[in-house]
Write an enzyme that holds these catalytic residues in place. Sequence first.
Site, PDB file in Angstrom:
ATOM      1  N   TYR A 304     -13.828  41.662  65.462  1.00 51.06           N
ATOM      2  CA  TYR A 304     -13.318  42.850  66.162  1.00 51.06           C
ATOM      3  C   TYR A 304     -12.144  42.469  67.074  1.00 51.06           C
ATOM      4  CZ  TYR A 304     -14.093  47.593  68.042  1.00 51.06           C
ATOM      5  OH  TYR A 304     -13.996  48.922  68.380  1.00 51.06           O
ATOM      6  N   TYR A 352      -3.649  46.915  61.329  1.00 54.21           N
ATOM      7  CA  TYR A 352      -4.030  47.747  60.180  1.00 54.21           C
ATOM      8  C   TYR A 352      -4.395  49.161  60.629  1.00 54.21           C
ATOM      9  CZ  TYR A 352      -8.185  49.189  57.297  1.00 54.21           C
ATOM     10  OH  TYR A 352      -9.173  49.861  56.632  1.00 54.21           O
TER      11      TYR A 352
END
Lengths: 405, 133
Positions: A304, A352
């Site tokens: 993460y 992204y």
Amino acid sequence: MAGAGRLESKTGGPAPVDLKDLYRKVAIVGVAESDIGRVPHKSKFQLSAEASKKALDEAGLTKDDVDGVFTTIITEGGEFSSMLMAEYMGIKPRYTDSTSIGGSSFVAYVEHAAMAIATGLCEVALICHGSTNISDRGGRAGPVSGASHIFGPAQFEEPYGVSTVGSYALAAARHMHEYGTTSEQLAEIAVATRQWASMNPLARMRDPITIDDVLNSRMIASPLHLLDCCLVTDAGGAVVLTSMDRARDLKTRPVSVLGTGEAHTHRMISQMPDLTETAAKISGKLAFDRAGVSHADIDVAEIYDSFTITVLLTLESLGFCKKGEGGAFVSGQRTAPGGDFPMNTQGGALSYTHPGMFGIFTVIEAVRQLRGECGPRQVPNAQVALANGTGGVLSSTGTIILGKE
Amino acid sequence: MAQIPLPKPYQDTEAYWAAAKEHRFIIQKCGDCGEHQFYPRGVCSHCLSSNLDWTAASGDASVYSCSVNYRAGHPGFADRTPFVLAIVELAEGPRMMTNIVNCDPESVRIGMAVKVCFDDVTDEATLPMFEPA
């Protein structure tokens, strides 16, 4: 003595269940994104439902097969999330989970769903997520809260101007103070992640960047620059799990759940016990112990990356390096394509997509890497993958280890 | 100009904010286990006792971490940026979030000694802040 993967009771004796026997009964059979980026013409509910349909479609399942629903929406209109999304899709589940621990929720759901399937509480579990985090703000990242009075413990932080980036900056500043970590080392993570994004046609930011680009980007909350921070986007995602027995008749190659863990240590950053160590120390150890694999067995890691510091603290807390050595660990573009620690291979939250909660996308990419379908960014012969979520302000973590069936 | 967000006192916190209005800085101490805690709660987070006492804190603290923030999560801070967001460790032990004020933001360092001061934001609310000792 309790073996690896065996739950230990408080009194030290073995619990009656070997988790390995349960994990073996479970498979991930479908993953998908919705439209991502800026999708102002679709609601977050639609993004969640469209991702769900795609994930079910690729497995050869329909929404009528789903009997377990796992989701959380932390923004406006998202209350009672699993009821809301099940109703939206015309699903009447017999297993329901609206656990709301931020971006790690969707990684924690893999543990919850796996156990529910292994014990027969449900058979087809749908984990889904949708968010219009950029469109909700009129297309520009920036302040969202306009509340004039703060109820609850948050009244001891919000009047001082706390923000998500401000909270993570406090952790970064402390890590630099204790261990001499540098802004250049944090920038290594952003640069490497952008390289991976350049190979993902769905990634929002694909132009290469340099360490200087990161250091010269606007300071948001010292020591974090703009390019130390994740994107703000719209996006939905979904993951479908079922029993390994049923998975063998479906269209996709099943991916195994080898081990899982979840933990949280605080809600507000001022209450974090140690600003340099996250609950991934707990969730990671649980996942490794239960999976019975070592760090050297991990072929690809999806960590993460809400901020560069999130990654650095998580790598240390997961035990990939010693505490304080995260800066050295990521130096020399070690996590970039061709480096010896492939990480955040879809381009991460930094490059992204990041719709406010990113966890489901770490799971999706880990599954795709294990299926070997990632094209130019495929990690050769990936057999074991780790996916990790962090939620809140370094508050909660979920860690899962997945394997090629 | 938007106002910064202010606390909405509730059962656990009314005494704290009332004291702050009088420029008194008080924290809780457990009558059973003897530990201090911050933020105020209805029970002790160390032992779950409800036997809590308010005690005057020294107001002495050191900076545990700090960050110069160039924007905030709320529009009310527009005319306060850049500001120093900090977690300080009170002499009594607990940590709390605050701002370090009355100094150059760039001069604040981890480990620096600070002491409590008060910002009367409105007639309704006063916020404890910290400044260099």
